[in-house]
Design a protein around this motif. Structure first.
Motif, short mmCIF file in Angstrom:
data_model
loop_
_atom_site.label_atom_id
_atom_site.label_comp_id
_atom_site.label_asym_id
_atom_site.label_seq_id
_atom_site.Cartn_x
_atom_site.Cartn_y
_atom_site.Cartn_z
N TRP A 252 -16.77 -32.65 26.21
CA TRP A 252 -17.01 -33.80 26.62
C TRP A 252 -16.14 -34.69 25.78
O TRP A 252 -15.58 -34.51 24.69
CB TRP A 252 -18.47 -34.25 26.46
N PRO A 253 -15.70 -35.91 26.34
CA PRO A 253 -14.76 -36.61 25.50
C PRO A 253 -15.05 -37.16 24.24
O PRO A 253 -14.27 -37.23 23.38
CB PRO A 253 -14.47 -37.92 26.45
N HIS A 254 -16.29 -37.34 23.91
CA HIS A 254 -16.66 -37.74 22.41
C HIS A 254 -16.91 -36.62 21.44
O HIS A 254 -17.27 -36.87 20.16
CB HIS A 254 -17.99 -38.55 22.65
N PHE A 255 -16.71 -35.45 22.12
CA PHE A 255 -17.01 -34.31 21.03
C PHE A 255 -16.06 -34.48 19.86
O PHE A 255 -14.98 -34.79 19.81
CB PHE A 255 -16.72 -32.72 21.70
N TYR A 256 -16.69 -34.11 18.63
CA TYR A 256 -15.87 -34.33 17.25
C TYR A 256 -16.13 -33.11 16.63
O TYR A 256 -17.14 -32.47 16.52
CB TYR A 256 -16.89 -35.36 16.23
N GLY A 257 -14.87 -32.46 16.20
CA GLY A 257 -14.76 -30.99 15.70
C GLY A 257 -15.09 -31.10 14.36
O GLY A 257 -14.45 -30.21 13.51
N CYS A 258 -15.87 -32.09 13.69
CA CYS A 258 -16.30 -31.98 12.10
C CYS A 258 -16.79 -30.76 12.12
O CYS A 258 -17.55 -30.00 12.68
CB CYS A 258 -16.92 -33.13 11.92
#
Length: 139
Positions: free
Chosen positions: A109-115
């Motif tokens: 998904w576009p807002h996925f954040y790989g933190c």
């Protein structure tokens, strides 16, 4: 929903249900704590729970669409910032949640954040001024 709430109170010793919203396999969206109350995970976050066992099963198309609708509604009504970051619970603490099959989907998904994925990635919540140990179970 009542069983989830009872479990949170009786088994986990919490004052109420944990997440802000819950989405069923049929795509139905259930209000947990809603928009106006902080979830039990972290302030300044929106917790959405996929109802089911997604270590074994895949989320349905309707469920994925329900979550995406909820997120779009949240942005359109200023409950989430336009540039919000989407994070799985397994990125913030040692857990199987949200389940490998949900995680496989939301990573696209576009807002996925790989933190929190590895030592090179920033710690989750750092942009909110949170320390990694402030997430439940994260040392």
């Amino acid at each position: 929903m009542r069983t989830i709430q009872d479990s949170a109170i009786a088994e986990k010793g919490l004052p109420d249900i944990q997440s802000n919203f819950y989405v069923s396999d049929e795509g139905n969206i259930y209000v947990g704590r809603g928009w106006d109350w902080a979830n039990t995970y972290a302030n300044q976050t929106l917790a959405v729970t996929f109802m089911g066992d997604y270590g074994r099963f895949r989320p349905s198309v309707k469920q994925l669409e329900g979550v995406q609708f909820l997120l779009a509604h949240a942005v359109a009504n200023n409950y989430l910032e336009v540039d919000y970051k989407l994070v799985g619970q397994n990125q913030t603490k040692t857990t199987k949640s949200p389940g490998v099959n949900v995680y496989r989907e939301i990573r696209k998904w576009p807002h996925f954040y790989g933190c929190g994925l590895d030592d090179e990635a920033p710690a989750c919540g750092i942009e909110l001024g949170m320390k990694p140990e402030s997430w439940m179970g994260k040392q």
